[in-house]
Design a protein around this motif. Structure first.
Motif, PDB file in Angstrom:
ATOM      1  N   ARG A  16       0.770  -1.156  -0.057  1.00  0.00           N
ATOM      2  CA  ARG A  16      -0.128  -0.015   0.032  1.00  0.00           C
ATOM      3  C   ARG A  16       0.751   1.372   0.166  1.00  0.00           C
ATOM      4  NH1 ARG A  16      -3.878  -3.116  -1.396  1.00  0.00           N
ATOM      5  NH2 ARG A  16      -5.765  -3.172  -0.054  1.00  0.00           N
ATOM      6  N   GLU A  17       1.962   0.972  -0.220  1.00  0.00           N
ATOM      7  CA  GLU A  17       3.127   2.345  -0.339  1.00  0.00           C
ATOM      8  C   GLU A  17       2.777   3.055  -1.562  1.00  0.00           C
ATOM      9  OE1 GLU A  17       7.753   3.386   0.071  1.00  0.00           O
ATOM     10  OE2 GLU A  17       7.221   1.493  -0.440  1.00  0.00           O
ATOM     11  N   ILE A  18       2.386   4.637  -1.299  1.00  0.00           N
ATOM     12  CA  ILE A  18       2.205   5.309  -2.668  1.00  0.00           C
ATOM     13  C   ILE A  18       3.318   5.314  -3.226  1.00  0.00           C
ATOM     14  CG2 ILE A  18       1.413   7.663  -3.235  1.00  0.00           C
ATOM     15  CD1 ILE A  18      -0.075   7.571  -0.709  1.00  0.00           C
ATOM     16  N   ILE A  19       3.163   5.150  -4.631  1.00  0.00           N
ATOM     17  CA  ILE A  19       4.374   5.633  -5.450  1.00  0.00           C
ATOM     18  C   ILE A  19       4.333   6.944  -6.285  1.00  0.00           C
ATOM     19  CG2 ILE A  19       5.430   4.525  -7.951  1.00  0.00           C
ATOM     20  CD1 ILE A  19       4.322   1.732  -6.939  1.00  0.00           C
ATOM     21  N   LEU A  20       3.123   7.074  -6.725  1.00  0.00           N
ATOM     22  CA  LEU A  20       3.206   8.156  -7.350  1.00  0.00           C
ATOM     23  C   LEU A  20       1.672   8.927  -7.183  1.00  0.00           C
ATOM     24  CD1 LEU A  20       3.799   9.109 -11.006  1.00  0.00           C
ATOM     25  CD2 LEU A  20       1.588   9.261 -10.515  1.00  0.00           C
ATOM     26  N   THR A  21       1.714  10.525  -7.322  1.00  0.00           N
ATOM     27  CA  THR A  21       0.320  11.147  -6.930  1.00  0.00           C
ATOM     28  C   THR A  21       0.354  12.078  -8.008  1.00  0.00           C
ATOM     29  OG1 THR A  21       1.041  12.781  -5.548  1.00  0.00           O
ATOM     30  CG2 THR A  21      -0.183  10.890  -4.643  1.00  0.00           C
TER      31      THR A  21
END
Length: 130
Positions: A92-97
Protein backbone atom coordinates in the motif's frame (compact mmCIF):
# COMPACT_ATOMS: atom_id res chain seq x y z
CA UNK A 1 -10.53 6.66 -4.56
CA UNK A 2 -11.37 3.62 -6.67
CA UNK A 3 -8.46 1.33 -7.57
CA UNK A 4 -9.73 -0.58 -10.61
CA UNK A 5 -6.55 -1.41 -12.52
CA UNK A 6 -3.51 -3.44 -11.60
CA UNK A 7 -0.24 -3.68 -13.49
CA UNK A 8 2.54 -6.20 -12.94
CA UNK A 9 6.02 -4.71 -13.21
CA UNK A 10 7.90 -6.83 -15.77
CA UNK A 11 11.51 -6.68 -17.01
CA UNK A 12 10.56 -4.55 -20.03
CA UNK A 13 9.09 -1.90 -17.66
CA UNK A 14 12.40 -1.24 -15.88
CA UNK A 15 14.89 1.60 -16.23
CA UNK A 16 18.70 1.20 -15.98
CA UNK A 17 18.38 1.35 -12.17
CA UNK A 18 16.21 -1.80 -12.21
CA UNK A 19 13.17 0.13 -10.98
CA UNK A 20 9.94 0.98 -12.77
CA UNK A 21 10.53 3.50 -15.57
CA UNK A 22 8.54 6.65 -14.77
CA UNK A 23 7.45 7.06 -18.38
CA UNK A 24 5.89 3.59 -18.35
CA UNK A 25 3.93 4.42 -15.20
CA UNK A 26 2.75 7.71 -16.73
CA UNK A 27 1.61 5.86 -19.87
CA UNK A 28 -0.42 3.48 -17.68
CA UNK A 29 -1.97 6.46 -15.86
CA UNK A 30 -2.81 8.27 -19.09
CA UNK A 31 -4.52 5.15 -20.43
CA UNK A 32 -6.42 4.62 -17.17
CA UNK A 33 -7.58 8.27 -17.15
CA UNK A 34 -8.76 7.94 -20.76
CA UNK A 35 -10.65 4.71 -20.10
CA UNK A 36 -12.27 6.14 -16.97
CA UNK A 37 -13.34 9.26 -18.90
CA UNK A 38 -14.67 7.27 -21.86
CA UNK A 39 -16.86 5.23 -19.51
CA UNK A 40 -18.07 8.27 -17.54
CA UNK A 41 -18.82 10.44 -20.57
CA UNK A 42 -19.99 7.57 -22.81
CA UNK A 43 -17.82 8.79 -25.68
CA UNK A 44 -14.71 7.08 -27.08
CA UNK A 45 -13.31 10.42 -28.29
CA UNK A 46 -11.42 11.93 -25.36
CA UNK A 47 -7.95 13.43 -25.04
CA UNK A 48 -5.63 14.38 -22.22
CA UNK A 49 -5.32 18.17 -22.09
CA UNK A 50 -3.28 18.74 -18.95
CA UNK A 51 -1.60 17.08 -16.00
CA UNK A 52 -0.45 19.00 -12.95
CA UNK A 53 2.76 18.30 -11.12
CA UNK A 54 3.59 14.62 -10.94
CA UNK A 55 4.91 13.62 -7.54
CA UNK A 56 7.03 10.45 -7.48
CA UNK A 57 7.11 9.33 -3.85
CA UNK A 58 8.69 5.87 -4.05
CA UNK A 59 9.77 3.34 -6.64
CA UNK A 60 8.65 -0.08 -7.75
CA UNK A 61 10.72 -3.06 -8.78
CA UNK A 62 10.27 -6.09 -10.98
CA UNK A 63 7.52 -8.35 -9.69
CA UNK A 64 5.64 -5.61 -7.84
CA UNK A 65 1.94 -5.23 -8.50
CA UNK A 66 0.88 -1.63 -9.01
CA UNK A 67 -2.66 -0.37 -8.46
CA UNK A 68 -3.93 2.72 -10.24
CA UNK A 69 -6.60 4.79 -8.50
CA UNK A 70 -8.74 7.46 -10.14
CA UNK A 71 -11.13 9.93 -8.55
CA UNK A 72 -13.23 12.68 -10.13
CA UNK A 73 -12.31 16.15 -8.92
CA UNK A 74 -14.78 18.11 -11.07
CA UNK A 75 -17.06 17.96 -14.07
CA UNK A 76 -16.49 20.79 -16.57
CA UNK A 77 -18.71 21.56 -19.56
CA UNK A 78 -16.51 19.68 -22.05
CA UNK A 79 -14.03 18.14 -19.61
CA UNK A 80 -13.57 15.89 -16.65
CA UNK A 81 -10.88 16.62 -14.07
CA UNK A 82 -9.44 13.60 -12.28
CA UNK A 83 -6.80 12.90 -9.68
CA UNK A 84 -4.71 9.77 -9.61
CA UNK A 85 -2.65 7.68 -7.26
CA UNK A 86 -0.43 4.71 -8.01
CA UNK A 87 0.47 2.42 -5.13
CA UNK A 88 2.04 -0.93 -4.43
CA UNK A 89 -0.81 -3.44 -4.10
CA UNK A 90 0.92 -5.55 -1.47
CA UNK A 91 2.45 -2.85 0.77
CA UNK A 92 0.00 0.00 0.00
CA UNK A 93 3.01 2.31 -0.32
CA UNK A 94 2.21 5.28 -2.56
CA UNK A 95 4.45 5.40 -5.63
CA UNK A 96 3.06 8.47 -7.39
CA UNK A 97 0.32 11.08 -7.16
CA UNK A 98 -1.14 13.44 -9.75
CA UNK A 99 -3.49 16.05 -8.30
CA UNK A 100 -5.19 17.02 -11.55
CA UNK A 101 -5.60 15.41 -14.98
CA UNK A 102 -7.89 17.27 -17.38
CA UNK A 103 -9.56 15.07 -19.98
CA UNK A 104 -11.55 16.72 -22.81
CA UNK A 105 -14.61 15.26 -24.52
CA UNK A 106 -14.45 15.60 -28.34
CA UNK A 107 -16.90 15.48 -31.23
CA UNK A 108 -16.34 13.55 -34.47
CA UNK A 109 -14.26 16.47 -35.82
CA UNK A 110 -11.90 16.56 -32.86
CA UNK A 111 -13.41 19.70 -31.32
CA UNK A 112 -14.44 20.03 -27.65
CA UNK A 113 -18.00 18.80 -27.16
CA UNK A 114 -20.42 19.45 -24.30
CA UNK A 115 -21.06 16.24 -22.40
CA UNK A 116 -23.94 17.22 -20.08
CA UNK A 117 -22.68 15.09 -17.17
CA UNK A 118 -22.66 16.45 -13.62
CA UNK A 119 -22.00 13.42 -11.43
CA UNK A 120 -20.31 10.04 -11.42
CA UNK A 121 -22.37 7.31 -13.06
CA UNK A 122 -21.84 3.59 -12.77
CA UNK A 123 -22.50 1.37 -15.77
CA UNK A 124 -24.62 -1.00 -13.66
CA UNK A 125 -26.94 1.90 -12.82
CA UNK A 126 -27.30 2.89 -16.49
CA UNK A 127 -28.59 -0.59 -17.27
CA UNK A 128 -31.05 -0.46 -14.37
CA UNK A 129 -32.51 2.80 -15.72
CA UNK A 130 -33.27 1.35 -19.16
Amino acid sequence: MNFNTRKWVKPEDLNPNDSLFGGKLLAWIDEEAALYTIIQLENPRVVTKHMTEINFMSSAKQGDIIELGIEVVKFGKTSLVLKCEARNKMTREIILTVDSITMVNLDENGKPKLHGKTKIEYVKDRFNDK
